[in-house]
Design a protein around this motif. Structure first.
Motif, PDB file in Angstrom:
ATOM      1  N   ASP A 119     131.718  73.595  11.827  1.00 24.15           N
ATOM      2  CA  ASP A 119     131.699  72.333  12.551  1.00 24.15           C
ATOM      3  C   ASP A 119     130.484  72.281  13.469  1.00 24.15           C
ATOM      4  N   VAL A 120     129.837  71.140  13.499  1.00 27.48           N
ATOM      5  CA  VAL A 120     128.690  70.940  14.376  1.00 27.48           C
ATOM      6  C   VAL A 120     129.223  70.512  15.738  1.00 27.48           C
ATOM      7  N   LEU A 121     128.879  71.262  16.768  1.00 29.60           N
ATOM      8  CA  LEU A 121     129.358  70.987  18.117  1.00 29.60           C
ATOM      9  C   LEU A 121     128.469  69.993  18.852  1.00 29.60           C
ATOM     10  N   ALA A 122     127.160  70.076  18.619  1.00 30.01           N
ATOM     11  CA  ALA A 122     126.210  69.182  19.284  1.00 30.01           C
ATOM     12  C   ALA A 122     124.995  68.987  18.390  1.00 30.01           C
ATOM     13  N   THR A 123     124.394  67.825  18.503  1.00 28.27           N
ATOM     14  CA  THR A 123     123.206  67.493  17.715  1.00 28.27           C
ATOM     15  C   THR A 123     122.150  66.874  18.618  1.00 28.27           C
ATOM     16  N   ILE A 124     120.916  67.284  18.400  1.00 25.27           N
ATOM     17  CA  ILE A 124     119.774  66.668  19.076  1.00 25.27           C
ATOM     18  C   ILE A 124     118.931  66.004  17.999  1.00 25.27           C
ATOM     19  N   ARG A 125     118.672  64.714  18.173  1.00 24.97           N
ATOM     20  CA  ARG A 125     117.890  63.958  17.197  1.00 24.97           C
ATOM     21  C   ARG A 125     116.887  63.074  17.942  1.00 24.97           C
ATOM     22  N   PRO A 126     115.623  63.125  17.578  1.00 24.05           N
ATOM     23  CA  PRO A 126     114.643  62.251  18.237  1.00 24.05           C
ATOM     24  C   PRO A 126     114.916  60.784  17.894  1.00 24.05           C
ATOM     25  N   SER A 127     114.752  59.930  18.878  1.00 17.70           N
ATOM     26  CA  SER A 127     114.942  58.504  18.613  1.00 17.70           C
ATOM     27  C   SER A 127     113.742  57.973  17.835  1.00 17.70           C
ATOM     28  N   SER A 128     113.967  56.903  17.100  1.00 15.70           N
ATOM     29  CA  SER A 128     112.868  56.346  16.298  1.00 15.70           C
ATOM     30  C   SER A 128     111.759  55.792  17.185  1.00 15.70           C
ATOM     31  N   ALA A 129     112.101  55.286  18.365  1.00 16.76           N
ATOM     32  CA  ALA A 129     111.068  54.775  19.275  1.00 16.76           C
ATOM     33  C   ALA A 129     110.150  55.893  19.741  1.00 16.76           C
ATOM     34  N   ARG A 130     110.724  57.036  20.076  1.00 15.99           N
ATOM     35  CA  ARG A 130     109.902  58.171  20.491  1.00 15.99           C
ATOM     36  C   ARG A 130     109.037  58.680  19.337  1.00 15.99           C
ATOM     37  N   ARG A 131     109.601  58.688  18.132  1.00 12.42           N
ATOM     38  CA  ARG A 131     108.828  59.119  16.960  1.00 12.42           C
ATOM     39  C   ARG A 131     107.619  58.219  16.769  1.00 12.42           C
ATOM     40  N   TRP A 132     107.851  56.903  16.762  1.00 11.12           N
ATOM     41  CA  TRP A 132     106.759  55.959  16.546  1.00 11.12           C
ATOM     42  C   TRP A 132     105.716  56.060  17.661  1.00 11.12           C
ATOM     43  N   LEU A 133     106.176  56.197  18.898  1.00 10.43           N
ATOM     44  CA  LEU A 133     105.245  56.277  20.018  1.00 10.43           C
ATOM     45  C   LEU A 133     104.398  57.547  19.949  1.00 10.43           C
ATOM     46  N   GLY A 134     105.026  58.690  19.711  1.00 17.08           N
ATOM     47  CA  GLY A 134     104.295  59.959  19.645  1.00 17.08           C
ATOM     48  C   GLY A 134     103.310  60.009  18.497  1.00 17.08           C
ATOM     49  N   VAL A 135     103.761  59.614  17.328  1.00 17.29           N
ATOM     50  CA  VAL A 135     102.880  59.626  16.151  1.00 17.29           C
ATOM     51  C   VAL A 135     101.795  58.560  16.300  1.00 17.29           C
ATOM     52  N   GLY A 136     102.155  57.432  16.884  1.00 22.84           N
ATOM     53  CA  GLY A 136     101.163  56.376  17.116  1.00 22.84           C
ATOM     54  C   GLY A 136     100.064  56.818  18.065  1.00 22.84           C
ATOM     55  N   MET A 137     100.440  57.544  19.114  1.00 22.27           N
ATOM     56  CA  MET A 137      99.432  58.033  20.065  1.00 22.27           C
ATOM     57  C   MET A 137      98.491  59.044  19.411  1.00 22.27           C
ATOM     58  N   LEU A 138      99.055  59.959  18.645  1.00 22.90           N
ATOM     59  CA  LEU A 138      98.204  60.931  17.953  1.00 22.90           C
ATOM     60  C   LEU A 138      97.279  60.249  16.941  1.00 22.90           C
ATOM     61  N   SER A 139      97.805  59.278  16.238  1.00 19.70           N
ATOM     62  CA  SER A 139      96.977  58.544  15.275  1.00 19.70           C
ATOM     63  C   SER A 139      95.879  57.763  15.981  1.00 19.70           C
ATOM     64  N   THR A 140      96.193  57.196  17.130  1.00 19.73           N
ATOM     65  CA  THR A 140      95.191  56.467  17.908  1.00 19.73           C
ATOM     66  C   THR A 140      94.077  57.406  18.364  1.00 19.73           C
ATOM     67  N   VAL A 141      94.435  58.580  18.803  1.00 21.31           N
ATOM     68  CA  VAL A 141      93.423  59.577  19.177  1.00 21.31           C
ATOM     69  C   VAL A 141      92.543  59.899  17.973  1.00 21.31           C
ATOM     70  N   GLY A 142      93.169  60.085  16.812  1.00 19.62           N
ATOM     71  CA  GLY A 142      92.401  60.370  15.600  1.00 19.62           C
ATOM     72  C   GLY A 142      91.432  59.255  15.261  1.00 19.62           C
ATOM     73  N   VAL A 143      91.897  58.005  15.337  1.00 19.78           N
ATOM     74  CA  VAL A 143      91.035  56.857  15.030  1.00 19.78           C
ATOM     75  C   VAL A 143      89.872  56.779  16.015  1.00 19.78           C
ATOM     76  N   LEU A 144      90.166  56.936  17.304  1.00 21.38           N
ATOM     77  CA  LEU A 144      89.107  56.825  18.310  1.00 21.38           C
ATOM     78  C   LEU A 144      88.062  57.936  18.174  1.00 21.38           C
ATOM     79  N   VAL A 145      88.505  59.145  17.921  1.00 23.01           N
ATOM     80  CA  VAL A 145      87.560  60.254  17.778  1.00 23.01           C
ATOM     81  C   VAL A 145      86.709  60.068  16.525  1.00 23.01           C
ATOM     82  N   LEU A 146      87.325  59.654  15.418  1.00 18.70           N
ATOM     83  CA  LEU A 146      86.544  59.411  14.200  1.00 18.70           C
ATOM     84  C   LEU A 146      85.591  58.235  14.384  1.00 18.70           C
ATOM     85  N   TYR A 147      86.005  57.220  15.126  1.00 18.94           N
ATOM     86  CA  TYR A 147      85.127  56.077  15.401  1.00 18.94           C
ATOM     87  C   TYR A 147      83.895  56.532  16.178  1.00 18.94           C
TER      88      TYR A 147
END
Length: 159
Positions: free
Chosen positions: A4-32
């Motif tokens: 039986d699973v007693l507790a679960t930790i799952r990232p929210s989709s908003a945090r996923r999009w924000l974190g990945v979006g920020m990293l992608s933005t850094v990538g775009v700006l550095v390549l630019y």
């Protein structure tokens, strides 16, 4: 036997999009910067490498945060079943302000060393230390930590 699973930790989709979006933005700006106004060749190669690394990390974070962390009576594992640490192997828990831990998370010290692993935004392991958290909510991590404390204090409850 399925535990039986007693507790679960799952990232929210908003945090996923924000974190990945920020990293992608850094990538775009550095390549630019590397391509729009090319600096000296050595710096251009460096900027291209940093931009590529940012995109690689964003892709890796996207995959890692699609998973979850589960606590059962005997182990801490990912939602896909990968073992992070056994409860009986946990020696200490650190959740202090000055602990080297992920944000909204906690740090475990195990008795045995294991292979170094990293799931960006979710958990990492370096030798005997395991960091849990990152893109997770503080409430879920705190609840899991309280259950983990009780499992460590009462080993008879694990049977």
């Amino acid at each position: 036997m399925q535990q039986d699973v007693l507790a679960t930790i799952r990232p929210s989709s908003a945090r996923r999009w924000l974190g990945v979006g920020m990293l992608s933005t850094v990538g775009v700006l550095v390549l630019y910067v590397a391509l729009a106004q090319p600096p000296e060749p050595v710096w251009q190669v460096f900027l291209l490498a940093v931009g590529g690394a940012a995109f690689w990390l964003a892709q890796r974070m996207w995959k890692a945060t699609n998973d979850s962390i589960e606590l059962t009576q005997t182990e801490l594992r990912t939602g896909t079943g990968r073992l992070i640490a056994k409860v009986e192997d946990i020696e200490a828990i650190d959740q202090g302000v000055f602990a080297f831990k992920p944000s909204n998370g906690f740090l475990l010290k195990t008795k045995e060393s294991a292979e170094n692993s990293w799931a960006p935004g979710l958990w990492w392991r370096l030798g005997r230390r395991v960091g849990v958290g990152g893109m997770t909510t503080a409430a879920e991590a705190k609840f899991m930590l309280q259950l983990l404390h009780s499992l460590m204090l009462n080993p008879a409850d694990r049977t």
